[in-house]
Scaffold this motif. Structure first.
Motif, PDB file in Angstrom:
ATOM      1  N   ALA A  64      90.290  23.627  25.055  1.00  9.64           N
ATOM      2  CA  ALA A  64      90.292  22.663  23.947  1.00  9.64           C
ATOM      3  C   ALA A  64      90.082  23.367  22.614  1.00  9.64           C
ATOM      4  CB  ALA A  64      89.205  21.614  24.172  1.00  9.64           C
ATOM      5  N   ALA A  65      89.132  24.314  22.592  1.00  8.93           N
ATOM      6  CA  ALA A  65      88.873  25.059  21.356  1.00  8.93           C
ATOM      7  C   ALA A  65      90.076  25.905  20.966  1.00  8.93           C
ATOM      8  CB  ALA A  65      87.640  25.939  21.534  1.00  8.93           C
ATOM      9  N   LYS A  68      92.844  23.744  19.251  1.00  8.22           N
ATOM     10  CA  LYS A  68      92.574  23.444  17.845  1.00  8.22           C
ATOM     11  C   LYS A  68      92.717  24.690  16.970  1.00  8.22           C
ATOM     12  CE  LYS A  68      89.653  19.342  18.044  1.00  8.22           C
ATOM     13  NZ  LYS A  68      88.415  18.715  17.525  1.00  8.22           N
ATOM     14  N   ARG A  69      92.256  25.816  17.486  1.00 13.58           N
ATOM     15  CA  ARG A  69      92.348  27.049  16.709  1.00 13.58           C
ATOM     16  C   ARG A  69      93.806  27.439  16.456  1.00 13.58           C
ATOM     17  NH1 ARG A  69      89.881  30.139  19.918  1.00 13.58           N
ATOM     18  NH2 ARG A  69      91.671  31.214  20.813  1.00 13.58           N
ATOM     19  N   GLU A  70      94.639  27.303  17.461  1.00  9.30           N
ATOM     20  CA  GLU A  70      96.040  27.673  17.302  1.00  9.30           C
ATOM     21  C   GLU A  70      96.774  26.708  16.383  1.00  9.30           C
ATOM     22  OE1 GLU A  70      97.618  28.046  21.213  1.00  9.30           O
ATOM     23  OE2 GLU A  70      96.231  29.647  21.775  1.00  9.30           O
ATOM     24  N   LEU A  71      96.459  25.419  16.468  1.00 11.32           N
ATOM     25  CA  LEU A  71      97.075  24.462  15.550  1.00 11.32           C
ATOM     26  C   LEU A  71      96.615  24.725  14.118  1.00 11.32           C
ATOM     27  CD1 LEU A  71      96.797  21.182  17.660  1.00 11.32           C
ATOM     28  CD2 LEU A  71      98.894  22.382  17.058  1.00 11.32           C
ATOM     29  N   HIS A  72      95.355  25.106  13.963  1.00  9.14           N
ATOM     30  CA  HIS A  72      94.848  25.439  12.632  1.00  9.14           C
ATOM     31  C   HIS A  72      95.573  26.659  12.072  1.00  9.14           C
ATOM     32  CE1 HIS A  72      91.919  25.526   9.355  1.00  9.14           C
ATOM     33  NE2 HIS A  72      91.801  26.835   9.558  1.00  9.14           N
ATOM     34  N   ALA A  73      95.852  27.639  12.938  1.00  8.90           N
ATOM     35  CA  ALA A  73      96.579  28.836  12.499  1.00  8.90           C
ATOM     36  C   ALA A  73      97.999  28.495  12.063  1.00  8.90           C
ATOM     37  CB  ALA A  73      96.608  29.868  13.623  1.00  8.90           C
ATOM     38  N   ILE A  82      91.769  16.078  15.832  1.00  8.30           N
ATOM     39  CA  ILE A  82      92.258  15.743  17.169  1.00  8.30           C
ATOM     40  C   ILE A  82      91.082  15.710  18.133  1.00  8.30           C
ATOM     41  CG2 ILE A  82      93.664  16.578  19.095  1.00  8.30           C
ATOM     42  CD1 ILE A  82      95.501  17.870  17.008  1.00  8.30           C
ATOM     43  N   HIS A  83      91.057  14.739  19.025  1.00  6.87           N
ATOM     44  CA  HIS A  83      90.018  14.672  20.045  1.00  6.87           C
ATOM     45  C   HIS A  83      90.489  15.504  21.236  1.00  6.87           C
ATOM     46  CE1 HIS A  83      87.498  11.501  18.190  1.00  6.87           C
ATOM     47  NE2 HIS A  83      88.644  11.139  17.641  1.00  6.87           N
ATOM     48  N   ALA A  84      89.922  16.682  21.376  1.00 11.55           N
ATOM     49  CA  ALA A  84      90.311  17.598  22.444  1.00 11.55           C
ATOM     50  C   ALA A  84      89.079  17.991  23.244  1.00 11.55           C
ATOM     51  CB  ALA A  84      90.993  18.836  21.876  1.00 11.55           C
ATOM     52  N   GLY A  85      89.190  17.953  24.548  1.00 17.39           N
ATOM     53  CA  GLY A  85      88.064  18.337  25.395  1.00 17.39           C
ATOM     54  C   GLY A  85      88.322  17.981  26.839  1.00 17.39           C
ATOM     55  N   THR A  86      87.330  18.223  27.672  1.00 19.31           N
ATOM     56  CA  THR A  86      87.463  17.913  29.089  1.00 19.31           C
ATOM     57  C   THR A  86      87.333  16.413  29.315  1.00 19.31           C
ATOM     58  OG1 THR A  86      85.103  18.114  29.572  1.00 19.31           O
ATOM     59  CG2 THR A  86      86.433  20.139  29.657  1.00 19.31           C
ATOM     60  N   LEU A  87      87.809  15.962  30.456  1.00 16.82           N
ATOM     61  CA  LEU A  87      87.723  14.542  30.775  1.00 16.82           C
ATOM     62  C   LEU A  87      86.268  14.114  30.950  1.00 16.82           C
ATOM     63  CD1 LEU A  87      89.537  12.106  31.179  1.00 16.82           C
ATOM     64  CD2 LEU A  87      89.596  12.615  33.624  1.00 16.82           C
TER      65      LEU A  87
END
Length: 650
Positions: A64-65, A68-73, A82-87
């Protein structure tokens, strides 16, 4: 960079698909994460989707991290929302934000546990002994299996509907288990999904069901039926894209089946399917042997499951070696790692060592340390196996919360084969009748203020705990940590290593407990770092390395021999073990080493549950795992490890 920079073929089709239901079947290293990342970027940049209206479900916190890091790049606007994480993390926040814990009278204090010999240990073990007094629920293994079914919301098979135990014995066990958890103000970590599923089913008008417009799910093949149902309800009337691979389904023990992703089209209409089969990660020789292995799960004549890119950057190296002993294997593997780093310039962080048992990995890590090669072990789920670690965690938890009933129950029963379940049942009956806390009752009995018959041993154990806690109460965080987890102790050093560099940010003992629990139960898996990584085959999913060394390739470990399984299930078990081996093979870009050993002390073989033969009373013989026979004609012949070393690892 825009969403479609350097994007083409099926990856472009995935990113720009307008389908309300999209299923991507993607083999290892085929760029599935790359395509789904670009899909999210396109939703935001082109379609104008508000980032906070996107839910990305990943299998790990690290994934998840990374998303987000790659989209930020890529400079995707608002991607941090974005809500990203485990279920499980999603379910926890859903239940917490909607006050479900409060309304249901539940306390989200997760029980710490691990399994050994298929039995839940540590804080769940006294639970099993207490529940066994209530009904004929079978052996400890039988009850542990029922706990896994409980956490899967009683849907053991793909065609079963989650939510309701059907068999009367399951119903009785469900009732006894939930009563124990409510009384002890605790929860099983696996309960979060069933609890969230019940909340969503019973509250169809909840704003939680209107929160997201797009849901993206990675590693869908690893979801059990209850988790699939939860995703279905969340995505009702919304857009859902899933990605996964039947051939990487490796969590059957928690009732995740390969049929789950195959069944997706039967549970949804107008599903658009995309397939990614060309492996970007592994060079052709590695792709070839991996494909040969996984094809054994299919009828003869089945098309290739994984394809090499037409243009590869160079040849790969596959080596199959066998050593005389487990110690020789550790010596040889460590020497090869040193050779790869020093002679060929392979960074330590590009070496991945996979072992089916931590003990084998520890032997290798000791040699790496002696050679000055940095390494890190990721067998976090085994850190609480030593009883000293369990005692330390129990003291820390009671220090933070003197009324922690789960921790107190463990302490009171510790040291007794029955966990003093008879005496404890008397204490619990008294507490339930009076509404008093177990600690209050024990304190009052010890002071002679009240009498509760038949709990003398519990009172003695409580007084021992009180005395030990008095010596710890006024210590600062670092002093407390050093006493509970002393340096130089074999059991404590891995825990200390896990927390190194993180204690400075801890302000109080509550923070110390939160940090320790989180790092042990939800470890971050750093993708980058200047150290050799050692871990189980299961933990390696999603990782990439230049060099992958799979050790302990012996019958009984790969495939793991489970004599308790009915004959009818043995084939399914072996198929999953083959998928696990396939996952391990496809971590490497350039070099794969498959290593085994011949001789093993019988006592050690018993500890790691490996069948051995031979007539020597102390030393048994192993044989190499059957999967080595399935690598295909292009695989090299196996050689003695010493011969490989003498050749300069050629």
């Amino acid at each position: 960079m825009t969403w479609d920079t350097d994007l083409g073929g099926v990856h472009l089709e995935i990113a720009q698909s307008a389908a309300a239901r999209l299923r991507v079947m993607a083999g290892p290293g085929t760029g599935k994460t790359f395509a789904m990342k670009r899909r999210i970027a396109k939703l935001i940049e082109v379609d104008g989707v508000v980032p906070r209206r996107i839910l990305a479900v990943t299998f790990t916190r690290t994934a998840a991290a990374d998303l987000k890091r790659e989209l930020h790049a890529m400079d995707v606007p608002g991607c941090e929302e974005i809500h990203a994480g485990t279920l499980h993390a999603f379910c926890f926040h859903l239940l917490l934000s909607n006050e479900v814990f409060d309304f249901g009278g539940r306390v989200p204090r997760g029980l710490l546990s691990f399994t050994r010999s298929k039995i839940h240990r540590f804080e769940i073990e006294p639970l099993l002994h207490d529940v066994r007094r209530i009904g004929p629920f079978g052996s400890m293994r039988d009850m542990s299996e029922r706990i896994r079914a409980f956490e899967a919301d009683w849907a053991r098979l793909q065609h079963e509907q989650p939510g309701w135990p059907i068999a009367p014995l399951d119903q009785a066990f469900h009732q006894a288990l939930t009563r124990w958890l409510r009384f002890h103000r605790g929860m099983l970590i696996g309960e979060l999904v069933p609890e969230a599923l019940r909340f969503i089913r019973n509250n169809p008008a909840s704003p939680a069901l209107q929160r997201y417009d797009h849901i993206v799910v990675d590693e869908y093949q690893d979801l059990n039926r209850a988790e699939q149902e939860l995703i279905d309800l969340l995505s009702n009337g919304r857009n859902l894209a899933i990605v996964g691979d039947v051939d990487q389904s490796i969590y059957r023990f928690r009732y995740a089946h390969p049929e789950g992703i195959q069944d997706f089209a039967n549970r949804h209409v107008n599903v658009e399917d995309k397939t990614l089969a060309e492996c970007w990660r592994c060079r052709a020789e590695i792709v070839g042997v991996a494909d040969n292995v996984i094809l054994r799960n299919y009828p003869p004549g089945t098309d290739h499951r994984l394809l090499a890119l037409p243009q590869q950057p160079g040849p790969a190296t596959v080596r199959i070696v066998q050593w005389a002993t487990i110690e020789r294997e550790a010596d040889g593997v460590a020497a090869f790692v040193a050779h790869a780093i020093q002679q060929h310039g392979v960074p330590a962080g590009e070496v991945l060592i996979l072992s089916p048992r931590r003990l084998i990995a520890n032997e290798i890590r000791t040699r790496l340390t002696n050679a000055g090669i940095p390494s890190h072990s990721f067998y976090n789920d085994k850190l609480l196996e030593p009883e000293a670690a369990q005692i330390a965690m129990t003291k820390l938890q009671v220090l933070v919360n003197s009324n922690d009933r789960v921790a107190l129950r463990f302490w009171l029963g510790y040291g007794s084969p029955s966990w003093r379940s008879g005496q404890y049942s008397r204490l619990r009956v008294h507490c339930e009748a009076t509404g008093h806390d177990p600690r209050q009752v024990l304190e009052a009995v010890a002071a002679g203020q009240i009498q509760v018959g038949g709990i003398n041993q519990l009172v003695d154990r409580y007084l021992e705990l009180r005395d030990e806690l008095e010596q710890l109460e006024n210590l600062n965080v670092n002093e407390l940590f050093d006493i509970l987890f002393p340096a130089g102790q074999e059991w404590a050093d891995p825990i200390r290593e896990l927390l190194v560099g993180k204690l400075d940010a801890v302000e109080d003992i509550e923070g110390l407990l939160d940090l320790t629990r989180t790092e042990i139960t939800q470890p971050e898996m750093p993708i980058e770092g200047d150290f050799v990584r050692l871990m189980s085959l299961h933990k390696s999913k999603g990782l990439t390395s230049t060099v992958t060394i799979i050790v302990g390739c012996i019958h009984g470990l790969m495939p793991f021999v489970d004599d308790d399984l009915p004959i009818a299930e043995q084939d399914l078990h072996n198929q999953e073990q083959r998928r696990l081996f396939y996952v391990a093979l496809t971590r490497a870009r350039q070099i794969v080493v498959l290593s085994s050993f011949v001789n093993l002390p019988r006592d050690l073989a018993h500890r790691i549950r490996v069948p051995v033969g031979g007539g020597h009373p102390q030393i048994g013989r192993t044989i190499a795992c059957m999967f080595l026979n399935e690598l295909g004609a292009q695989a090299p012949q196996s050689m003695a490890g010493q011969t490989w070393m003498n050749s300069g690892f050629q």
